[in-house]
Design an enzyme around this catalytic site. Sequence first.
Site, mmCIF file in Angstrom:
data_model
loop_
_atom_site.group_PDB
_atom_site.id
_atom_site.type_symbol
_atom_site.label_atom_id
_atom_site.label_comp_id
_atom_site.label_asym_id
_atom_site.label_seq_id
_atom_site.Cartn_x
_atom_site.Cartn_y
_atom_site.Cartn_z
ATOM 1 N N GLU A 66 9.558 11.374 -7.982
ATOM 2 C CA GLU A 66 10.519 10.324 -8.337
ATOM 3 C C GLU A 66 11.915 10.652 -7.816
ATOM 4 O O GLU A 66 12.628 9.774 -7.358
ATOM 5 C CB GLU A 66 10.556 10.142 -9.860
ATOM 6 C CG GLU A 66 11.423 9.022 -10.310
ATOM 7 C CD GLU A 66 11.022 7.673 -9.742
ATOM 8 O OE1 GLU A 66 11.938 6.870 -9.469
ATOM 9 O OE2 GLU A 66 9.826 7.409 -9.542
ATOM 10 N N GLU A 67 12.300 11.909 -7.894
ATOM 11 C CA GLU A 67 13.652 12.302 -7.506
ATOM 12 C C GLU A 67 13.864 12.275 -5.990
ATOM 13 O O GLU A 67 14.896 11.813 -5.525
ATOM 14 C CB GLU A 67 13.976 13.707 -8.036
ATOM 15 C CG GLU A 67 14.145 13.787 -9.542
ATOM 16 C CD GLU A 67 15.431 13.168 -10.045
ATOM 17 O OE1 GLU A 67 16.333 12.857 -9.241
ATOM 18 O OE2 GLU A 67 15.543 12.992 -11.266
#
Length: 192
Positions: A66-67
């Site tokens: 996600e990051e």
Amino acid sequence: MIFLLIDLRKVLKRTKWLGLLLLLALLLTSKWFWRKLYPFPYREMIFKYAQEYEVDPYLVAAIIREESHFVEEAESYRGARGIMQIMPETGKWAAEQMNLEGFQPDDLYDPKINIKIGCWYLADLSKEFGNDKILMIAAYNAGRGNVKQWIQTRQWSGRHETVEDIPFPETREYVKRVLKGYEKYRWIYGEG
């Protein structure tokens, strides 16, 4: 004869659609297919530091996906760095707590250092929030102070059922995406 030809076309058309549906069903249930959407580079390193700091490696993988989508040179517009998108100030503080000597903010671009600090930080959040994954994920994105304030002021209960009540829309969506990724990583690579 004409009716036979028309019926044969219908059968072929239906067979083609059934074949496509079958192929789609096979793809959607195939771990091979899902590994393309949820890759797991740095797996050994993630497992090593996740074990060392007693955090779930599949949660770490979901956060990294996600990051940064596992891009080690990633940098956010706010200045977070590396695959776990750690802010330089957080990295410096964590490195001091971990007794990592000689830490420099650019070290956050090194996946080994980034994952080590990120796993330590998740373990620290885990201690603070009683190993509650929802609270850990929210605090990783919004900061522990915000999460504590939301709970103290009853803006959010901190429970999974009330994720929609998270005051920051960005954090609300982040928590949902990380939880979805976490379940996918567990199913594809391990416990699912």
